[in-house]
Design a protein around this motif. Structure first.
Motif, short mmCIF file in Angstrom:
data_model
loop_
_atom_site.label_atom_id
_atom_site.label_comp_id
_atom_site.label_asym_id
_atom_site.label_seq_id
_atom_site.Cartn_x
_atom_site.Cartn_y
_atom_site.Cartn_z
N PHE A 275 37.57 26.31 42.89
CA PHE A 275 36.56 27.23 43.16
C PHE A 275 37.10 28.64 43.16
O PHE A 275 38.29 29.03 43.76
N PHE A 276 36.29 29.60 42.59
CA PHE A 276 36.92 31.03 42.25
C PHE A 276 36.20 32.09 43.03
O PHE A 276 35.03 31.97 43.28
N GLU A 277 37.20 32.77 43.60
CA GLU A 277 36.35 34.27 44.20
C GLU A 277 37.22 35.37 43.28
O GLU A 277 38.05 35.16 42.96
N PHE A 278 36.33 36.55 43.53
CA PHE A 278 36.77 37.84 43.03
C PHE A 278 36.54 38.99 43.56
O PHE A 278 35.56 39.06 44.31
N VAL A 279 37.70 39.53 43.88
CA VAL A 279 37.71 40.78 44.99
C VAL A 279 37.84 42.11 44.22
O VAL A 279 38.95 42.06 43.33
N PRO A 280 37.12 42.99 44.26
CA PRO A 280 37.41 44.17 43.80
C PRO A 280 38.82 44.83 43.87
O PRO A 280 39.21 44.91 45.18
N VAL A 281 39.45 44.96 42.92
CA VAL A 281 40.91 45.59 43.01
C VAL A 281 41.00 46.55 44.07
O VAL A 281 42.17 46.65 44.96
N GLU A 282 40.08 47.53 43.92
CA GLU A 282 40.36 48.62 45.13
C GLU A 282 40.22 48.17 46.59
O GLU A 282 40.51 49.19 47.28
N GLU A 283 39.67 47.29 46.67
CA GLU A 283 39.38 46.57 47.89
C GLU A 283 40.67 46.03 48.63
O GLU A 283 40.54 45.35 50.01
N LEU A 284 41.42 45.59 47.90
CA LEU A 284 42.83 44.76 48.06
C LEU A 284 43.16 45.05 49.53
O LEU A 284 43.88 44.03 50.12
N GLY A 285 43.50 46.31 49.70
CA GLY A 285 44.32 46.69 50.82
C GLY A 285 43.31 46.86 51.96
O GLY A 285 43.81 47.14 53.33
N SER A 286 42.22 46.63 51.84
CA SER A 286 41.18 46.99 53.03
C SER A 286 41.23 45.59 54.05
O SER A 286 41.52 44.59 53.93
N ALA A 287 40.84 46.00 55.26
CA ALA A 287 40.63 45.15 56.28
C ALA A 287 39.86 43.87 56.02
O ALA A 287 40.07 42.62 56.44
N ASN A 288 38.72 44.06 55.50
CA ASN A 288 37.61 43.03 55.13
C ASN A 288 37.01 43.18 53.54
O ASN A 288 35.98 43.80 53.42
#
Length: 478
Positions: A275-288
């Motif tokens: 199962f795959f998820e995809f996180v915007p790269v610019e949000e990787l350092g955010s808390a949520n």
């Protein structure tokens, strides 16, 4: 054909299977009935997090920890930028899923080339040593290609090459020489491997057998690094009619496969145990950070890839970045690594921008690049990027200055942060060092990572590690 329904089915199957494991109990898998519930219950983890939270006290015997039963294999993965050797769990269901995904690749090849005959000869997999080390009772560890070879069905072994005595060779240089010397060149119809090492093999085969070195080759399968820098250099070695097809296979699972032509993206493997998820790269350092999946992805956005798998990885950041070019079906391009970002000085230059700048600069200078690495270094009161470039053939030393200027112009044009830091004097002009052929191979040999699935780290964000790398590389200059 219904990506969202299939991916949700994959996830809920994984959650049910792993509900009785320690990980499943800790995250209340028994109460999860939807994608949203899973995302609330399971945080994102990198390898370091997973290691500290679960693996550290259990390796190498992972028994009912992440997946039911004893995990039989551990795939050793260096992690291209962190330097730390990872031990990625590989289970029986994952091995079956990988085989099914490989059959998908063959199906797409035959659909596009109905007169192809890829199974008329031998299948040659150019991988590292297939030797596996006993890590614990019932547990073996080693290169993923070695695990795949160990699990090769007996009935298929007569149609595969190389034989065991060559596949087990640990010395990569000696192994390449032996493979080139002993390859049954008239009988090989499928060849697979990493483009950088495929090119070296073709050069050695051609020196022995002439052109084309594998006259019966029907299908070249490549993956692991970007294909574009190698496409034109490998093309002369391919016989007429030989197709090339990209596979996106990682130690953590088989992620995608090319269902069309070069540059048209790879189709996400929706139904093979992940199962795959995809996180915007610019949000990787955010808390949520926002966690997208196939129901919510958008084209044109750079995402970090997150996998949950039948090897017991859940919410796991594999370190790659992708960009979707289609949503139905999901089709993607690999754009780099999450750590392929230079921002030691706040410049936020992405791996894709680095690749594009180098491609444009070297094309303008008429230079073909064999390998390269770039990283940060401190000079006086500012920082700068140093580019270590190994060119194909001889390049005059004075070309380095021109390359540096062109790279600077290209990055200024594509990245506002980079331009602002250059104008504000926080970032000095880049420097380029040109290296002779074999310099990066020498560094990889010194690191004990020559050959197989090991790859040169394109971007080394840690200044100390990059400085150590540069010291070895420049030692190869005349």
């Amino acid at each position: 054909m219904d990506p969202a329904a299939e991916q949700e089915r994959q996830l809920l199957t994984l959650v049910r299977r792993a509900a009785g494991t320690r990980f499943g109990r800790d995250h209340r898998f028994d109460a999860i009935g939807s994608v949203a519930a899973f995302q609330r219950a399971v945080p994102l983890r990198r390898y370091e997090d997973l290691h500290d939270d679960y693996l550290a006290g259990a390796l190498p015997a992972l028994d009912n920890l992440l997946w039911p039963g004893l995990t039989p294999y551990l795939a050793l993965s260096s992690g291209t930028t962190a330097g730390r050797t990872k031990r990625i769990p590989v289970t029986w269901p994952m091995l079956r899923a990988n085989r099914d995904a490989a059959l998908d690749l063959m199906a797409w090849h035959l659909a596009a080339n109905p007169r192809a005959r890829p199974l008329a000869g031998l299948s040659f997999m150019l991988g590292g040593s297939t030797a596996l080390d006993p890590a614990a009772p019932g547990v073996l560890q080693g290169d993923l290609s070695g695990i795949a070879a160990h699990e090769m069905p007996v009935l298929l072994r007569p149609w595969t090459w190389p034989p065991e005595e060559l596949a087990l060779m640990p010395d990569w240089d000696a192994k390449l020489d032996a493979l080139a010397r002993r390859a049954p060149v008239e009988a090989i119809s499928i060849l697979s491997g990493t483009p950088s090492w495929l090119l070296v093999l073709f050069e050695r085969l051609a020196a022995r057998a002439g052109m084309p070195p594998l006259p019966a080759l029907d299908l070249l399968i490549h993956g692991g690094v970007a294909w574009s820098p190698y496409r034109n250099r490998i093309a002369p070695y391919l016989p007429p009619g030989c197709a090339t097809r990209e596979a996106y296979a990682a130690s953590e699972g088989f992620i995608a496969v090319a269902d069309r032509g070069d540059g048209e993206g790879m189709r996400l493997s929706l139904d093979h145990g992940c199962f795959f998820e995809f996180v915007p790269v610019e949000e990787l350092g955010s808390a949520n950070p926002t966690r997208h999946w196939v129901a919510t992805i958008e084209t044109g956005i750079e995402y970090a890839v997150v996998v949950s798998s039948c090897a017991g990885l859940f919410g796991y950041l594999i370190g790659d970045t992708v960009r979707f070019i289609d949503r139905a079906p999901p089709r993607l391009l690999v754009t780099g690594r999450t750590s392929w970002m230079l921002s030691a000085f706040g410049e936020h230059v992405t791996g894709e921008e680095i690749e594009a700048a180098l491609r444009d600069a070297t094309a303008a200078a008429g230079i073909a690049v064999a390998e390269y690495a770039v990283g940060p270094e401190f000079v006086a009161s500012a920082g700068r990027h140093r580019w270590c470039i190994e060119a194909v053939g001889d390049v005059p030393p004075h070309a380095a200055k021109g390359l540096a200027a062109t790279l600077d112009v290209a990055l200024r044009a594509t990245n506002d942060d980079y331009a602002a830091h250059r104008d504000g004097a926080q970032l000095a002009a880049p420097a380029v060092v040109l290296l002779p052929p074999g310099a990066f191979a020498g560094w990889m040999r010194a690191e004990g990572k020559l050959g197989g699935q090991h790859k040169v780290p394109r971007v080394v964000a840690d200044p100390d590690r990059f400085a150590a790398m540069v010291a070895v590389l420049v030692a190869h200059r005349p």
